[in-house]
Design an enzyme around this catalytic site. Structure first.
Site, PDB file in Angstrom:
ATOM      1  N   GLU A   1      -2.333  35.443  13.952  1.00 16.69           N
ATOM      2  CA  GLU A   1      -3.039  36.660  14.381  1.00 16.69           C
ATOM      3  C   GLU A   1      -4.104  36.361  15.424  1.00 16.69           C
ATOM      4  O   GLU A   1      -4.638  37.271  16.055  1.00 16.69           O
ATOM      5  CB  GLU A   1      -3.627  37.376  13.164  1.00 16.69           C
TER       6      GLU A   1
ATOM      7  N   CYS B   1      -2.677  30.565   6.342  1.00 17.40           N
ATOM      8  CA  CYS B   1      -3.809  29.654   6.074  1.00 17.40           C
ATOM      9  C   CYS B   1      -3.967  29.442   4.565  1.00 17.40           C
ATOM     10  O   CYS B   1      -3.052  28.931   3.940  1.00 17.40           O
ATOM     11  CB  CYS B   1      -5.076  30.160   6.757  1.00 17.40           C
TER      12      CYS B   1
ATOM     13  N   HIS C   1      -3.267  30.216  12.410  1.00 18.50           N
ATOM     14  CA  HIS C   1      -3.559  31.656  12.422  1.00 18.50           C
ATOM     15  C   HIS C   1      -2.745  32.360  13.506  1.00 18.50           C
ATOM     16  O   HIS C   1      -3.200  32.449  14.648  1.00 18.50           O
ATOM     17  CB  HIS C   1      -5.058  31.875  12.660  1.00 18.50           C
TER      18      HIS C   1
END
Lengths: 208, 246
Positions: free
Chosen positions: A192, A78, A190
């Site tokens: 994650e 990001c 993202h």
């Protein structure tokens, strides 16, 4: 050992959870000197440009040394990807300039589709399909056009096409979402927080 | 192209999960961390967490609980409840929440949004408004539906549109926990006046309601509390997740 840089912003625990489930060792990097123990470096990011640049300043020299001289794999996520650029329209401070390009606001209001488009415009928020180039190291083994979670209004406007590893489309505007320069990688979404697809991408990174 | 986001919403009261109906006192529906683990497995698009005990009881944000939640969550998270300062907002973001949601503080201290945005970025700033229909007119309430704000809905929407905000969550007090379907009239008013991301909350009873909402206002956030919390005729508590197939 995957070093996750802790500069006071970003969701370190989500990364740690994913790597733990992959049986990969992680280390939270609070001090620049700790980077010497790492085989991989991950730079998270959930913040505005100037806040991020300001907070990573103390890591800059050591990062330069590890990523440029030791050539260890680096992944920026990001805003952690955006800081690889030279500058950003979101702020005034200078970026790392590791990959040629600048960060700009998504120019979707110029797109022909925009006028009649009902849905959300900015930020580019939610799940979108990502198209990778052939042989993309980070996207290896993933299904075709996998979904990832995005949350941003600015994008990395890469100058060289060979630095672009994957793109996505928002209201007809296609832009880079994975960039690469040798051992340096950046992803706009993202991983994650992208469940199984994100997990596979992070596994690919950890196997580099 | 983006698709709609399907978002379970969990309400926290004194560290436990509760589910309200039309903003009543609510009933106990479980433990937050257990819920996070269940929704991890179900690979939900996003999760919304709102601590509704704070403005009512004038208590402080339960950072220990939020930390526990963030450490256990593998999905995008939004937190709302009692955020009154830039420091609190950026602390929550740095814990691992993607977005912070502001309600009463937005109307009390309008400059707060600017300050939070420049710290964490506008994409992470959400405004959540609780809306109630009285005599065919919509009004915005804060403090768990007890305080009516002075701005009309249109004035408030214009105000939201002119601030650095990434998403607005529209919570219908009348539909809360009723399974009566989304207020699509309200959703259409919001869509006409707002260009940022819209998430509707309140009334969802199933995928048909979600599909109808998308038909009326296009791609949006479809949030639900009761629908993702209860199953069966007797409303047994069983966290579940279901979304329309693309």
């Amino acid at each position: 050992m995957i070093g996750i840089i802790n500069y006071g912003s970003g969701n370190l625990s989500a990364f740690i959870n994913v790597f733990k489930s992959l049986d990969k060792k992680t280390m939270i990097i609070n001090e620049p000197a700790d980077l010497k123990f790492c085989s991989h470096i991950l730079m998270p990011g959930v913040s505005a440009w100037d806040t991020t640049i300001h907070s990573i300043n103390r890591f800059k020299d050591v990062l330069q040394e590890n990523v440029y001289s030791r050539k260890i794999p680096f992944l920026g996520v990001c805003v952690g990807m955006q800081i690889l650029a030279t500058s950003s329209e979101e702020g005034t401070l200078s970026g790392l300039s590791w990959i040629e390009g600048s960060v700009r606001k998504l120019p979707i209001d110029n797109m022909p589709l925009y006028k009649n488009y009902l849905g959300p415009k900015l930020p580019h928020m939610g799940w979108n399909f990502v198209t990778a180039v052939a042989n993309s190291p980070l996207m290896s083994r993933l299904p075709e056009n996998p979904e990832f979670y995005f949350l941003h209004s600015y994008f990395f406007d890469a100058i060289k096409i060979e630095n672009i590893e994957a793109t996505t489309d928002h209201i007809g505007f296609r832009f880079p979402v994975i960039i690469q320069n040798e051992n340096i990688f950046g992803v706009q979404f993202h991983p994650e927080k992208s469940h199984i697809n994100g997990k596979m991408l992070l596994e690919n990174f950890s196997n580099l | 192209m983006l698709r709609s986001r399907y978002i379970p919403v969990l309400l926290i009261e004194d560290g436990e999960l509760t589910k309200t109906k039309k903003f009543d006192d609510g009933i106990y529906v479980g433990d937050p961390i257990n819920a996070i683990r269940i929704f991890n497995e179900k690979q939900v698009d996003e999760l919304g967490l709102f601590d509704i005990s704070i403005t009512k009881n004038k208590s402080v944000i339960d950072f220990d609980l939020l930390k526990d939640i963030a450490v256990n969550a593998n999905m995008p998270l939004t937190y709302g409840g009692g955020i009154k300062s830039v420091k609190e907002a950026s602390k929550i973001i740095s814990m691992g929440f993607e977005k912070v949601s502001i309600s009463s503080a937005f109307f009390e201290t309008p400059t707060l949004i600017n300050d939070i945005s420049s710290e964490v970025g506008a994409q992470s700033v959400v405004v959540c408004i609780d809306v109630k229909k009285i005599n065919n007119e919509y009004f915005i309430f804060t403090h768990r539906g007890t305080k009516k704000i002075i701005l009309s809905l249109r004035q408030a929407l214009e105000f939201i549109e002119n601030n650095p905000i990434g998403e607005v969550i529209i919570n219908s007090i009348d539909r809360d926990g009723t399974f009566a379907g989304y207020d699509t009239d309200l959703a259409q008013i919001i869509r006409k006046n707002i260009s940022i991301n819209i998430t509707m909350l309140g009334g969802c009873s199933g995928l048909d309601d979600i599909i109808l909402l998308e038909k009326k206002i296009g791609i949006c956030g479809c949030a639900a509390g009761a629908f993702y919390t209860f199953v069966g005729k007797n409303n047994a508590v069983l966290l579940n997740y279901n979304k329309p197939i693309l």
